[in-house]
Design a protein around this motif. Structure first.
Motif, PDB file in Angstrom:
ATOM      1  N   TYR A   1       0.796  -1.228   0.000  1.00  0.00           N
ATOM      2  CA  TYR A   1       0.000   0.000   0.000  1.00  0.00           C
ATOM      3  C   TYR A   1       0.829   1.277   0.000  1.00  0.00           C
ATOM      4  CZ  TYR A   1      -3.378  -3.497   1.570  1.00  0.00           C
ATOM      5  OH  TYR A   1      -4.158  -4.613   1.684  1.00  0.00           O
ATOM      6  N   GLY A   2       2.141   1.144   0.191  1.00  0.00           N
ATOM      7  CA  GLY A   2       2.975   2.339   0.283  1.00  0.00           C
ATOM      8  C   GLY A   2       2.670   3.163   1.519  1.00  0.00           C
ATOM      9  N   VAL A   3       2.180   2.502   2.579  1.00  0.00           N
ATOM     10  CA  VAL A   3       1.793   3.180   3.815  1.00  0.00           C
ATOM     11  C   VAL A   3       2.851   2.904   4.879  1.00  0.00           C
ATOM     12  CG1 VAL A   3       0.080   3.222   5.665  1.00  0.00           C
ATOM     13  CG2 VAL A   3      -0.660   3.061   3.289  1.00  0.00           C
ATOM     14  N   ASP A   4       3.342   3.978   5.493  1.00  0.00           N
ATOM     15  CA  ASP A   4       4.330   3.846   6.559  1.00  0.00           C
ATOM     16  C   ASP A   4       3.596   3.713   7.890  1.00  0.00           C
ATOM     17  OD1 ASP A   4       6.481   3.919   8.257  1.00  0.00           O
ATOM     18  OD2 ASP A   4       7.262   5.838   7.524  1.00  0.00           O
ATOM     19  N   LEU A   5       3.861   2.647   8.629  1.00  0.00           N
ATOM     20  CA  LEU A   5       3.195   2.419   9.907  1.00  0.00           C
ATOM     21  C   LEU A   5       3.512   3.522  10.918  1.00  0.00           C
ATOM     22  CD1 LEU A   5       1.282   0.503  11.317  1.00  0.00           C
ATOM     23  CD2 LEU A   5       3.245  -0.834  12.069  1.00  0.00           C
ATOM     24  N   LEU A   6       4.625   4.195  10.742  1.00  0.00           N
ATOM     25  CA  LEU A   6       4.955   5.318  11.634  1.00  0.00           C
ATOM     26  C   LEU A   6       3.933   6.445  11.512  1.00  0.00           C
ATOM     27  CD1 LEU A   6       8.844   5.550  11.378  1.00  0.00           C
ATOM     28  CD2 LEU A   6       7.477   4.821  13.337  1.00  0.00           C
ATOM     29  N   ASP A   7       3.209   6.481  10.395  1.00  0.00           N
ATOM     30  CA  ASP A   7       2.165   7.501  10.248  1.00  0.00           C
ATOM     31  C   ASP A   7       1.084   7.351  11.309  1.00  0.00           C
ATOM     32  OD1 ASP A   7       3.473   8.643   8.135  1.00  0.00           O
ATOM     33  OD2 ASP A   7       2.262   7.650   6.591  1.00  0.00           O
ATOM     34  N   TYR A   8       0.901   6.143  11.820  1.00  0.00           N
ATOM     35  CA  TYR A   8      -0.064   5.931  12.903  1.00  0.00           C
ATOM     36  C   TYR A   8       0.378   6.703  14.144  1.00  0.00           C
ATOM     37  CZ  TYR A   8      -2.722   3.598  16.571  1.00  0.00           C
ATOM     38  OH  TYR A   8      -3.518   3.352  17.640  1.00  0.00           O
TER      39      TYR A   8
ATOM     40  N   ARG B   1       2.375   9.235  14.128  1.00  0.00           N
ATOM     41  CA  ARG B   1       2.402  10.666  13.794  1.00  0.00           C
ATOM     42  C   ARG B   1       1.003  11.269  13.793  1.00  0.00           C
ATOM     43  NH1 ARG B   1       5.974   8.786   9.103  1.00  0.00           N
ATOM     44  NH2 ARG B   1       8.045   8.859  10.012  1.00  0.00           N
ATOM     45  N   GLY B   2      -0.006  10.401  13.839  1.00  0.00           N
ATOM     46  CA  GLY B   2      -1.383  10.891  13.857  1.00  0.00           C
ATOM     47  C   GLY B   2      -1.994  11.098  12.489  1.00  0.00           C
ATOM     48  N   THR B   3      -1.313  10.672  11.429  1.00  0.00           N
ATOM     49  CA  THR B   3      -1.853  10.847  10.077  1.00  0.00           C
ATOM     50  C   THR B   3      -2.457   9.554   9.516  1.00  0.00           C
ATOM     51  OG1 THR B   3       0.316  10.408   9.095  1.00  0.00           O
ATOM     52  CG2 THR B   3      -0.240  12.718   9.535  1.00  0.00           C
ATOM     53  N   LEU B   4      -2.446   8.497  10.316  1.00  0.00           N
ATOM     54  CA  LEU B   4      -3.015   7.218   9.896  1.00  0.00           C
ATOM     55  C   LEU B   4      -3.884   6.695  11.034  1.00  0.00           C
ATOM     56  CD1 LEU B   4      -2.976   4.883   7.757  1.00  0.00           C
ATOM     57  CD2 LEU B   4      -1.034   3.944   8.991  1.00  0.00           C
ATOM     58  N   SER B   5      -5.149   6.450  10.745  1.00  0.00           N
ATOM     59  CA  SER B   5      -6.063   6.028  11.809  1.00  0.00           C
ATOM     60  C   SER B   5      -5.946   4.521  12.064  1.00  0.00           C
ATOM     61  CB  SER B   5      -7.507   6.361  11.436  1.00  0.00           C
ATOM     62  OG  SER B   5      -7.949   5.537  10.372  1.00  0.00           O
ATOM     63  N   ALA B   6      -6.363   4.119  13.257  1.00  0.00           N
ATOM     64  CA  ALA B   6      -6.372   2.697  13.605  1.00  0.00           C
ATOM     65  C   ALA B   6      -7.347   1.936  12.702  1.00  0.00           C
ATOM     66  CB  ALA B   6      -6.756   2.517  15.068  1.00  0.00           C
ATOM     67  N   ARG B   7      -8.460   2.567  12.352  1.00  0.00           N
ATOM     68  CA  ARG B   7      -9.425   1.931  11.463  1.00  0.00           C
ATOM     69  C   ARG B   7      -8.804   1.628  10.109  1.00  0.00           C
ATOM     70  NH1 ARG B   7     -12.098   2.598   7.099  1.00  0.00           N
ATOM     71  NH2 ARG B   7     -11.258   4.661   6.793  1.00  0.00           N
ATOM     72  N   ARG B   8      -8.043   2.578   9.577  1.00  0.00           N
ATOM     73  CA  ARG B   8      -7.403   2.371   8.267  1.00  0.00           C
ATOM     74  C   ARG B   8      -6.365   1.262   8.347  1.00  0.00           C
ATOM     75  NH1 ARG B   8      -4.459   5.780   4.019  1.00  0.00           N
ATOM     76  NH2 ARG B   8      -4.775   4.395   2.251  1.00  0.00           N
ATOM     77  N   VAL B   9      -5.588   1.218   9.418  1.00  0.00           N
ATOM     78  CA  VAL B   9      -4.607   0.147   9.591  1.00  0.00           C
ATOM     79  C   VAL B   9      -5.326  -1.204   9.604  1.00  0.00           C
ATOM     80  CG1 VAL B   9      -2.914  -0.886  11.161  1.00  0.00           C
ATOM     81  CG2 VAL B   9      -2.914   1.581  10.778  1.00  0.00           C
ATOM     82  N   ARG B  10      -6.434  -1.292  10.355  1.00  0.00           N
ATOM     83  CA  ARG B  10      -7.201  -2.539  10.434  1.00  0.00           C
ATOM     84  C   ARG B  10      -7.720  -2.955   9.059  1.00  0.00           C
ATOM     85  NH1 ARG B  10     -12.473  -3.611  10.505  1.00  0.00           N
ATOM     86  NH2 ARG B  10     -13.002  -1.434  10.827  1.00  0.00           N
ATOM     87  N   VAL B  11      -8.262  -2.019   8.315  1.00  0.00           N
ATOM     88  CA  VAL B  11      -8.807  -2.320   6.988  1.00  0.00           C
ATOM     89  C   VAL B  11      -7.694  -2.793   6.047  1.00  0.00           C
ATOM     90  CG1 VAL B  11      -9.878  -1.299   4.937  1.00  0.00           C
ATOM     91  CG2 VAL B  11     -10.804  -0.806   7.198  1.00  0.00           C
ATOM     92  N   LEU B  12      -6.573  -2.123   6.075  1.00  0.00           N
ATOM     93  CA  LEU B  12      -5.459  -2.520   5.205  1.00  0.00           C
ATOM     94  C   LEU B  12      -4.938  -3.906   5.569  1.00  0.00           C
ATOM     95  CD1 LEU B  12      -3.488   0.856   4.946  1.00  0.00           C
ATOM     96  CD2 LEU B  12      -4.997  -0.179   3.235  1.00  0.00           C
TER      97      LEU B  12
END
Length: 115
Positions: A9-16, A18-29
């Motif tokens: 997904y090109g998503v950095d887990l550190l964004d969670y 940093r507050g720019t990635l929600s827990a819901r989005r992490v779960r969905v991905l």
């Protein structure tokens, strides 16, 4: 999981953090990671390699082998040894197959009218 999120997904887990990635989005991905993802393989082992297509193909192979075995058994010489019963294609996560009925058990079923 972190490597899978970056790879697929090109998503950095550190964004969670940093507050720019929600827990819901992490779960969905994570829930929609493909079968070849490292996390899926870790959780499900070799069963992750088998999807519906692989199970259907194995079933087709098993049915063809059984049909060929039945044909060869029915058309063999009366005094010849029967051919060996085919073994099913091994499937991950399935330890043993249910033993099939012997020819004597099948004959007894039809002659005797039931179990």
């Amino acid at each position: 999981m972190e490597a899978d999120l970056l790879r697929y997904y090109g998503v950095d887990l550190l964004d969670y953090h940093r507050g720019t990635l929600s827990a819901r989005r992490v779960r969905v991905l994570v829930e929609h990671l493909p079968r070849d993802a490292a996390l899926v393989r870790e959780l499900h082992g070799e069963t992750a390699d088998w999807g519906l297509s692989e199970h259907l193909l194995a079933a087709v192979v098993d049915e063809l082998a059984a049909g060929n075995w039945l044909f060869a058994t029915a058309n063999r010489d009366e005094h010849a040894d029967p051919p060996e019963r085919p073994k099913p294609v091994p499937r991950p996560g399935i330890e043993t197959e249910t033993p099939a009925a012997t020819p004597a058990e099948i004959a007894a079923f039809f002659v005797g009218g039931g179990p």
